[in-house]
Write a protein that holds these residues in place. Sequence first.
Motif, short mmCIF file in Angstrom:
data_model
loop_
_atom_site.label_atom_id
_atom_site.label_comp_id
_atom_site.label_asym_id
_atom_site.label_seq_id
_atom_site.Cartn_x
_atom_site.Cartn_y
_atom_site.Cartn_z
N GLU A 77 0.83 -1.20 0.00
CA GLU A 77 0.00 0.00 0.00
C GLU A 77 0.87 1.26 0.00
O GLU A 77 0.66 2.18 -0.79
CB GLU A 77 -0.92 0.00 1.23
CG GLU A 77 -1.90 1.14 1.27
CD GLU A 77 -2.83 1.09 2.49
OE1 GLU A 77 -3.82 1.82 2.48
OE2 GLU A 77 -2.55 0.33 3.44
N GLN A 90 -6.78 0.87 -2.09
CA GLN A 90 -7.78 0.58 -1.05
C GLN A 90 -7.44 -0.77 -0.44
O GLN A 90 -7.47 -1.79 -1.13
CB GLN A 90 -9.19 0.57 -1.66
CG GLN A 90 -9.59 1.92 -2.22
CD GLN A 90 -10.77 1.83 -3.17
OE1 GLN A 90 -11.12 0.76 -3.63
NE2 GLN A 90 -11.35 2.98 -3.47
N ASN A 91 -7.13 -0.73 0.85
CA ASN A 91 -6.69 -1.92 1.57
C ASN A 91 -7.83 -2.40 2.46
O ASN A 91 -8.27 -1.68 3.35
CB ASN A 91 -5.45 -1.54 2.40
CG ASN A 91 -4.92 -2.70 3.19
OD1 ASN A 91 -5.55 -3.74 3.35
ND2 ASN A 91 -3.71 -2.52 3.72
N ASP A 92 -8.30 -3.62 2.24
CA ASP A 92 -9.39 -4.13 3.08
C ASP A 92 -8.89 -5.18 4.09
O ASP A 92 -9.68 -5.89 4.71
CB ASP A 92 -10.54 -4.69 2.22
CG ASP A 92 -10.18 -5.99 1.50
OD1 ASP A 92 -9.06 -6.52 1.71
OD2 ASP A 92 -11.02 -6.47 0.73
#
Length: 183
Positions: A77, A90-92
Amino acid sequence: MGKYPEIEEKMNKRVEGFASELKTIRAGRATAAVLDKVAIDYYGAMTPVAQVGAISSPEPRMLVIQPWDLSVLKEIEKAIQKSDIGIAPQNDGKVIRLNFPPLTEERRKELVKTVKKYSEEAKIQIRNVRRDAMEAYKAQKKKSEITEDDLKGIEKDIQNLTDQFIKEIEDITAAKEKEILEV
């Protein structure tokens, strides 16, 4: 290969380098090649993102990076944020998604300028190969290893090779510009 394999090989390497450089320029679709220059510190070695996880494109304007080792998620990221891709990751917690917005007209024009700049640099490299080759043959002429007529023929052949590779660069450039300007 023709009469001058070493010159052809050098020129061909310049064209291949140019073509792979263009792949890192994002056109309308999401492509994993935009991540080619993004690397993370993976156990002490700078490692390309493509080597630490699976990259897929579930939609034309989205890339999903699924690392094999979840501990590097944050590293990936950060690396993407620092890169010049211009897309916020976008890191989930399991994967990183990159949503590619449609390119604005202004951004398309900027990208075309970048492509033209790369194209010009590649052509200069091709001409440098030509110049170096010509100097080598002129030195042979000076030492009387080849005749004036030989030199004229060689110069013509090398110029034809140069023209052929410059045209190849121009064709690749035109195709990339068309891809970028396609809405």
